[in-house]
Design a protein around this motif. Structure first.
Motif, PDB file in Angstrom:
ATOM      1  N   LEU A 139       0.602  -1.143   0.167  1.00 22.91           N
ATOM      2  CA  LEU A 139       0.307   0.200   0.058  1.00 22.91           C
ATOM      3  C   LEU A 139       0.860   1.387   0.174  1.00 22.91           C
ATOM      4  O   LEU A 139       0.016   1.937  -0.517  1.00 22.91           O
ATOM      5  N   ALA A 140       1.513   1.408   0.699  1.00 29.23           N
ATOM      6  CA  ALA A 140       2.921   2.459   1.172  1.00 29.23           C
ATOM      7  C   ALA A 140       3.927   2.696  -0.359  1.00 29.23           C
ATOM      8  O   ALA A 140       3.475   3.493  -0.887  1.00 29.23           O
ATOM      9  N   PHE A 141       4.248   1.467  -1.181  1.00 33.45           N
ATOM     10  CA  PHE A 141       5.467   1.528  -2.466  1.00 33.45           C
ATOM     11  C   PHE A 141       3.832   1.531  -3.913  1.00 33.45           C
ATOM     12  O   PHE A 141       5.038   1.525  -4.225  1.00 33.45           O
ATOM     13  N   GLY A 142       2.965   1.085  -3.415  1.00 33.65           N
ATOM     14  CA  GLY A 142       2.391   1.487  -4.608  1.00 33.65           C
ATOM     15  C   GLY A 142       0.756   1.935  -4.817  1.00 33.65           C
ATOM     16  O   GLY A 142      -0.020   1.264  -4.961  1.00 33.65           O
ATOM     17  N   PRO A 143       0.972   2.949  -4.339  1.00 39.63           N
ATOM     18  CA  PRO A 143      -0.150   3.799  -4.403  1.00 39.63           C
ATOM     19  C   PRO A 143      -1.383   3.876  -5.569  1.00 39.63           C
ATOM     20  O   PRO A 143      -1.875   4.397  -5.307  1.00 39.63           O
ATOM     21  N   ASN A 144      -0.558   4.514  -6.636  1.00 42.90           N
ATOM     22  CA  ASN A 144      -0.774   4.977  -7.383  1.00 42.90           C
ATOM     23  C   ASN A 144      -1.633   3.480  -8.073  1.00 42.90           C
ATOM     24  O   ASN A 144      -2.513   3.188  -8.743  1.00 42.90           O
ATOM     25  N   LEU A 199      -6.613   9.890  -0.270  1.00 42.94           N
ATOM     26  CA  LEU A 199      -5.918   8.458  -0.251  1.00 42.94           C
ATOM     27  C   LEU A 199      -5.048   8.715   0.488  1.00 42.94           C
ATOM     28  O   LEU A 199      -4.208   8.253   1.207  1.00 42.94           O
ATOM     29  N   ALA A 200      -4.253   9.505  -0.311  1.00 42.29           N
ATOM     30  CA  ALA A 200      -2.634   9.637   0.072  1.00 42.29           C
ATOM     31  C   ALA A 200      -2.570  10.330   1.646  1.00 42.29           C
ATOM     32  O   ALA A 200      -1.425  10.127   2.014  1.00 42.29           O
ATOM     33  N   SER A 201      -4.006  11.572   1.817  1.00 45.34           N
ATOM     34  CA  SER A 201      -3.346  11.872   3.480  1.00 45.34           C
ATOM     35  C   SER A 201      -4.472  10.608   4.102  1.00 45.34           C
ATOM     36  O   SER A 201      -3.694  10.925   4.988  1.00 45.34           O
ATOM     37  N   LEU A 202      -5.386   9.498   3.886  1.00 47.86           N
ATOM     38  CA  LEU A 202      -5.547   8.336   4.403  1.00 47.86           C
ATOM     39  C   LEU A 202      -4.568   7.460   4.496  1.00 47.86           C
ATOM     40  O   LEU A 202      -4.746   6.351   5.816  1.00 47.86           O
ATOM     41  N   THR A 203      -3.555   7.219   4.554  1.00 51.91           N
ATOM     42  CA  THR A 203      -3.155   5.747   3.760  1.00 51.91           C
ATOM     43  C   THR A 203      -2.206   6.317   5.223  1.00 51.91           C
ATOM     44  O   THR A 203      -2.066   4.531   5.833  1.00 51.91           O
ATOM     45  N   PRO A 204      -1.570   6.770   5.878  1.00 52.16           N
ATOM     46  CA  PRO A 204      -0.581   6.600   7.827  1.00 52.16           C
ATOM     47  C   PRO A 204      -1.820   5.833   8.328  1.00 52.16           C
ATOM     48  O   PRO A 204      -1.646   4.614   8.726  1.00 52.16           O
ATOM     49  N   PHE A 205      -3.565   5.951   8.383  1.00 51.21           N
ATOM     50  CA  PHE A 205      -3.914   5.820   9.038  1.00 51.21           C
ATOM     51  C   PHE A 205      -4.572   4.215   9.021  1.00 51.21           C
ATOM     52  O   PHE A 205      -4.775   3.115   9.558  1.00 51.21           O
ATOM     53  N   LEU A 206      -4.934   4.323   7.478  1.00 50.17           N
ATOM     54  CA  LEU A 206      -5.116   3.169   7.041  1.00 50.17           C
ATOM     55  C   LEU A 206      -3.964   1.811   7.791  1.00 50.17           C
ATOM     56  O   LEU A 206      -4.211   0.411   7.645  1.00 50.17           O
ATOM     57  N   SER A 207      -3.137   2.390   7.680  1.00 51.30           N
ATOM     58  CA  SER A 207      -1.606   1.022   7.621  1.00 51.30           C
ATOM     59  C   SER A 207      -1.774   0.889   8.983  1.00 51.30           C
ATOM     60  O   SER A 207      -1.362  -0.620   9.199  1.00 51.30           O
ATOM     61  N   ILE A 208      -1.909   1.847  10.147  1.00 49.80           N
ATOM     62  CA  ILE A 208      -1.692   2.015  11.073  1.00 49.80           C
ATOM     63  C   ILE A 208      -2.790   0.557  12.084  1.00 49.80           C
ATOM     64  O   ILE A 208      -2.570  -0.609  11.808  1.00 49.80           O
TER      65      ILE A 208
END
Length: 70
Positions: free
Chosen positions: A19-24, A40-49
């Motif tokens: 998810l972190a290295f292939g968001p596109n 989605l870019a702004s929510l990626t850290p919360f989604l990862s946690i």
């Protein structure tokens, strides 16, 4: 329990790294909108946690107090 915990954590980490290295790649599967890409870019850290905690919680929920011996 230790093996299950390690395997679920490893699987969660693999998904988070994808998810972190292939968001596109993830975004293009669902939409071409630039606004959605930004959100989605702004929510990626919360989604990862959330993914990591959920992978560990599934294993730990199977424990109860009787499984610990002193």
């Amino acid at each position: 329990m230790g093996v299950s915990l390690k395997l679920s954590l490893l699987l969660g980490l693999c998904f988070v790294l994808a998810l972190a290295f292939g968001p596109n790649i993830w975004i293009q599967m669902f939409s071409d909108s630039s606004k959605i890409k930004e959100e989605l870019a702004s929510l990626t850290p919360f989604l990862s946690i959330s993914i990591l905690l959920d992978s560990v919680q599934g294993v730990l929920s199977g424990l109860n107090n009787s499984s610990f011996s002193f």
